[in-house]
Design an enzyme around this catalytic site. Structure first.
Site, PDB file in Angstrom:
ATOM      1  CE1 TYR A  66      -1.429  -0.477   4.889  1.00  0.00           C
ATOM      2  CE2 TYR A  66       0.981  -0.098   4.468  1.00  0.00           C
ATOM      3  CZ  TYR A  66      -0.139  -0.361   5.381  1.00  0.00           C
ATOM      4  OH  TYR A  66       0.125  -0.222   6.788  1.00  0.00           O
ATOM      5  CD  GLU A  67      -0.648   4.841   1.575  1.00  0.00           C
ATOM      6  OE1 GLU A  67      -0.606   5.794   0.703  1.00  0.00           O
ATOM      7  OE2 GLU A  67      -1.564   4.788   2.557  1.00  0.00           O
ATOM      8  N   GLY A  68       1.699   2.430  -2.655  1.00  0.00           N
ATOM      9  CA  GLY A  68       2.533   2.300  -3.750  1.00  0.00           C
ATOM     10  C   GLY A  68       3.459   1.272  -3.330  1.00  0.00           C
TER      11      GLY A  68
END
Length: 570
Positions: free
Chosen positions: A429-431
């Site tokens: 998550y968050e890339g």
């Protein structure tokens, strides 16, 4: 070892990092002398006491009970609402919020330590504040005065929490594929319709309102990411006098059943002509959202450090008590911590965690100095490195913690497996790590032809010179190992730049390059520690950790450099 084992905040490490490791008082520099390293260590100690007594006891509860969807509303496990209220009342949210938003504006070096503490004690709970903090930064950067007054003040006070709404069923990483639509109304508001998934803390019952920050497309907008705009859509609408009104048309459709972080409700949200307010410029949504995204990505580095340290602390405690078989060259009754390989695992974990912790403080310091000392480019350079490398290495640390427990590590009752499960999402998550590495290689290294990377390497050269001047055995070994590693990093960077005309080659090895830089930076952090402590017998543990890291982790740089030079294969 029970799941409820005690959490001990790493106060001594932060005192060392703030006041000694970098050769000056980082906190005094960041605050103009208003706070010192000693003050900051006391703040970390206070946060640690709160985290250990209030947040840590709820970690297992959150994992085993989890959030539940009841009649369309999310209900958190018992104790979460009370813990959040205590968190707010203790002033931690306001303390970390920037002064420009009405907060106390603690500097980045202190926020790095606090981020670790919150996540080590209860990562699922900490995610609520992490997303709120990111939204505070985004609204502070681009929101109108009216939106700041209505929403930002309530977020900074902790009365309301915030979320980030990007992902959709058909648009994961590809934000340009977002189809949620915002249609203008005559009264200046917007009607938002669409579905968002994977929304962290998208619904809960611990605060009176939730402020959703939503990426959506508008009628006639350009295709792709350039056509996205940013909107605030509160769970409960706000009246003109600031009181809460009726429920907005945002429905919680489901809570995802996840591998870990069960105490963090990950929601599917449906917007059905929900009322929203434009934030910033029309079609300028990504600019505002990436302020929040960058904040969250740095926060992932701190989360990785926290979860890794909690797993290490539990493994260390278990190994110090567990008796299993005769220990080579040790008397009968020696615990497993003295088995050579268990000792290796424990040293490996502790040396990796120190490297993550130190790099987090260093990145915080870069952002603290960005406007005055021109460190902004290096700060931005390190965000994907910190996020990608720390989260990937945290998986190794939490896995090693299970290994220390042996078969008992695979049993949920001991609690150690939870950290591995919780950590697994961090690289996604968050890339994902690949998204971080594509940013690093494409927007940083290739764009400036390695100029910012060269600044980093020059700084490492300075540390090598200082190590050679120190002259001790550990310092000399560290200097030799670091010199070889930075040479390999320079060659790898030259290889990447050589791929400028064949981008598939560059991006095929972007993750190895990111991991190379993270591992190298970790060795640099240990080198600075060796210089700072000299030959002090009181700091023998720091010398041992640096020596171990140099022998066991820094060699990964050479293998990764070979991989980078190969480019795309197959």
């Amino acid at each position: 070892m029970a799941a409820e084992s005690l959490y001990v905040p790493p106060v001594s490490d932060y005192a060392f990092l703030y006041g000694e490791a970098f050769g000056l008082d980082l906190v005094a520099r960041a605050t103009g002398g208003e706070l010192t390293a000693e003050d900051a260590a006391e703040i970390i100690a206070g946060a640690g006491e709160f985290a250990a007594s209030v947040l840590a006891p709820l970690e297992t509860v959150g994992d085993r009970v989890g959030a539940k969807l009841v009649d369309g509303d999310v209900r958190m496990p018992e104790g979460f609402a009370e813990a959040y209220r205590a968190f707010v009342d203790a002033g931690w949210i306001t303390a970390e919020a920037p002064a420009s938003a009405g907060g106390d504006g603690l500097p980045g070096v202190i926020r790095a330590g606090l981020g670790e503490v919150w996540n080590a004690s209860n990562a699922a709970f900490a995610l609520c504040w992490l997303l709120t903090a990111g939204q505070i930064h985004a609204l502070d950067a681009v929101a109108s005065d009216e939106l700041r007054e209505t929403f930002l003040t309530k977020l900074v006070s902790g009365e309301w929490t915030g979320t980030m709404n990007l992902t959709e069923p058909e648009a994961g990483t590809d934000l340009g594929a977002i189809r949620t639509m915002a249609t203008p109304r005559d009264d200046g508001t917007w009607a938002i319709s669409g579905q968002k998934i994977f929304i962290t803390w998208g619904d809960h019952d611990i605060a009176e309102n939730i402020v959703h920050l939503v990426l959506a497309r508008t009628p006639g907008a350009p295709d792709g990411a350039k056509g996205l705009s940013l909107f605030v859509a509160p769970r409960i609408l706000v009246n003109e006098d600031g009181t809460l009104g009726e429920r907005n048309a945002v429905t919680t459709v489901a809570i995802e059943h996840k591998l870990g972080i069960h105490g963090s409700p990950t929601c599917v949200l449906s917007y059905e002509d929900a009322t929203g307010y434009l934030v910033g410029d029309l079609h300028g949504g990504l600019a505002g959202m990436f302020v929040m995204m960058n904040s969250a990505r740095a926060g992932m580095g701190y989360q990785a450090t926290g979860i890794a340290d909690r797993a290490y602390q539990q493994a260390l405690s278990y190994a110090g008590e567990r008796l299993q078989g005769p220990v080579l060259d040790r008397p009968a009754g020696t615990p497993i911590a003295q088995h050579p390989d268990v000792q290796r695992l424990l040293l490996s974990m502790s040396s990796q965690i120190y490297a993550m912790r130190a790099l987090g403080v260093y990145v915080g310091d870069l952002f603290d100095r960005a406007e005055t000392d021109g460190t902004g480019a290096l700060a931005e350079f390190f965000v994907p490195v910190l996020k990608g490398w720390a989260t990937e290495d945290a998986l190794l640390v939490t896995s090693d913690a299970i290994q220390v427990y042996g078969g008992m590590g695979f049993i949920e009752e001991t609690g150690i497996a939870q950290h591995y499960r919780d950590a697994r999402i961090m690289t996604i998550y968050e890339g994902t790590t690949a998204i971080q590495s594509n940013d690093l290689v494409g927007r940083k290294v290739l764009r400036d032809k390695g100029a910012t990377a060269a600044v980093l390497f020059d700084q490492i050269d300075q540390a090598i010179t200082a190590l050679r001047a120190a002259g001790s055995g550990v310092a000399t070994r560290t200097a030799d190992r670091l010199a070889r590693a930075v040479d390999a990093a320079r060659r790898a960077t030259d290889s990447l730049i050589g791929f400028a005309d064949s981008p598939r080659d560059a991006f095929a090895v972007s993750v190895p390059y990111l991991m190379l830089l993270g591992t190298l930076a970790g060795g640099w952090m240990h080198a600075l520690a060796v210089v700072a402590v000299g030959t002090s017998q009181d700091e023998a543990g720091r010398l041992t950790a640096a020596d171990f890291y140099g022998a066991h982790h820094l060699p990964r740089v050479h293998a990764l450099a070979e991989t980078v030079a190969a480019g795309e294969v197959g």
